[in-house]
Design a protein around this motif. Structure first.
Motif, PDB file in Angstrom:
ATOM      1  N   ASP A 143       0.851  -1.189   0.000  1.00  0.00           N
ATOM      2  CA  ASP A 143       0.000   0.000   0.000  1.00  0.00           C
ATOM      3  C   ASP A 143       0.886   1.238   0.000  1.00  0.00           C
ATOM      4  N   ASP A 362      -4.750  -2.959  -2.996  1.00  0.00           N
ATOM      5  CA  ASP A 362      -6.033  -2.337  -3.311  1.00  0.00           C
ATOM      6  C   ASP A 362      -6.178  -2.136  -4.816  1.00  0.00           C
ATOM      7  N   GLU A 414      -4.719  -0.771   6.543  1.00  0.00           N
ATOM      8  CA  GLU A 414      -5.093   0.632   6.740  1.00  0.00           C
ATOM      9  C   GLU A 414      -4.924   1.036   8.202  1.00  0.00           C
TER      10      GLU A 414
END
Length: 457
Positions: A143, A362, A414
């Motif tokens: 990420d 993602d 996250e």
């Protein structure tokens, strides 16, 4: 001269009651992790062990930097807190009879080591976790996030005013240092400050006429800045001639001031160029400078409602099981996420000597060909949601249990990013420049990984 460790503690330390010096479980475990000689290797290769002024013990420096980034302390506050705490003194291996290293000593050592040392420290910690079989690298999630630069919100007029202020201040320092300059230099800060105040008054109207008036005032600031640059360029030329004539009689501080002035002029000229382009109606500048103090920071558009544009650096994070960060990369500008995936998989393969069995990311990483490319790199399960509208076959593929399980695991990343921002300083870097930000991010991740490993074992 490099000092790795300090001699044994003094008699006064030995006389203290055990309750006063016993470390809490977290610090005791971190102390045990940092005891490995792997963490000394990056410093041994960069410092001479016989020549020069002795450094502070590296074991003390590492523990001080852990406390700094673990608790979000500034250098001055860190020194005060360690000085007042017997347990933190014991953790940092500082005897009661010795002073805690000064804040400027820690700052200079951190700059001297640079981002290369902290990168090797993070690799050594990951290697130690591998050897103890805490992590195996079977799963990988990738990420990106943004670390903001420590700058004010950039505007064309504000950036020009910053350039004029720094140039004027530096020229004044050169003159006060005793360098004889025949040319004249006018201080135009007052006129620019008046125009900045005028912009603030005009912006209260919030109309199209106000926008046009702001552009006119910015044009006046632009003309003044060009005059300042022209005069400062002559000052630099004269100062260089003086330095060349007097030679060794000139102090090194004056050389540094002239070099700083030259760099500031160069950055201000770039701001003048981009402001002139905006004045002509060109609002799409590919490599726009947003700060004269952090020239590598760039505007990064992430599509967030609360922060449409952030100013700083993009950071790529690689996370494995137990929420351990095994790799990070600070990037200039805003490269597309789907261009970073293959490099992350290759770095993981180099770290663990095998590709991950499962990969999750993602939708931003789901570029064309990325899924097949990851399979070719040896990844068995690739959980990459496709961008845009998907077919029924693709929808059925993404509905498989293993695909959704990896996406749920990826969503936990996250929380890791949020924790890094809230507790370990990755929301905003207080070190300027690309190297400073990379060092800041590296120590934040090192402190996070040490804390994670201390709680796992």
């Amino acid at each position: 001269m490099l000092r790795l460790k300090d001699p044994q503690l003094t008699l006064w330390d030995a006389l203290l009651p055990s309750d006063l010096v016993q470390l809490n479980p977290e610090l005791a475990r971190v102390d045990e992790l940092l005891e490995d000689d792997k963490f000394m290797a990056p410093f041994i290769s960069r410092f001479d062990a016989r020549l020069g002024r002795p450094t502070i013990p590296i074991e003390t420096y590492l523990r001080l930097m852990y406390l700094k980034h673990r608790y979000g302390l500034g250098y001055e506050v860190l020194v005060q807190e360690v000085n007042d705490s017997i347990k933190w003194r014991r953790f940092c291996r500082i005897p009661l009879t010795q002073k805690v290293p000064h804040a400027t000593t820690l700052i200079k050592l951190t700059k001297r080591c640079g981002p290369g040392v902290v990168e090797e420290l993070n690799k050594a910690l990951v290697q130690e976790a591998r050897e103890k079989k805490i992590i195996r690298g079977r799963k990988l999630q990738v990420d990106t996030t943004v670390v903001e630069a420590n700058i004010h919100h950039p505007t064309d007029a504000g950036l020009l005013a910053d350039g004029v202020r720094v140039i004027t201040r530096t020229v004044k320092k050169i003159q006060e240092a005793g360098v004889t300059l025949a040319g004249t230099f006018h201080n135009r800060q007052r006129s620019i400050k008046k125009r900045i105040y005028a912009i603030n008054k005009v912006l209260k109207h919030r109309s199209n006429e106000a926008y046009q008036e702001v552009r006119e005032i910015t044009g006046a600031i632009l003309k003044t800045t060009r005059k300042v640059i022209a005069e400062a360029t002559c000052i630099v030329r004269e100062a260089k001639d003086t330095l060349q004539q007097q030679g060794d009689q000139i102090k090194g501080k004056i050389h540094a001031l002239v070099q700083t002035l030259e760099e500031t002029i160069s950055r201000t000229e770039k701001i003048v160029t981009q402001t002139a382009a905006v004045q002509e109606g060109n609002l799409h500048l590919p490599d726009r400078m947003v700060s004269i103090f952090d020239p590598d920071a760039r505007p990064i558009k992430r599509g967030k409602a609360n922060a449409p544009v952030e100013f700083g650096y993009k950071v790529l994070l690689q996370e494995v099981e137990h929420k351990i960060i095994t790799g990070y990369k600070v990037l200039r500008g805003n490269p597309a996420d789907d261009t970073l995936l293959f490099g992350a998989v290759e770095d993981h393969t180099e770290t663990f000597n095998h590709p991950p069995h499962a990969l999750a990311a993602d939708r931003g990483f789901g570029g064309s060909g990325n899924e097949n490319g990851c399979h070719q790199l040896g990844v068995k399960q690739v959980s990459l949601p496709r961008k845009g509208k998907i077919s029924k076959a693709r929808k059925a593929y993404q509905s498989q249990s293993w695909f959704k399980r990896l996406q749920r695991w990826r969503a936990g990343g996250e929380a890791t990013i949020s924790l890094l921002k809230r507790k370990y300083g990755l929301r905003r870097s207080l070190s300027r420049g690309y190297e400073g930000t990379t060092t800041w991010v590296g120590y934040g991740i090192l402190a996070y990984n040490l804390h994670r490993l201390a709680t796992i074992v």
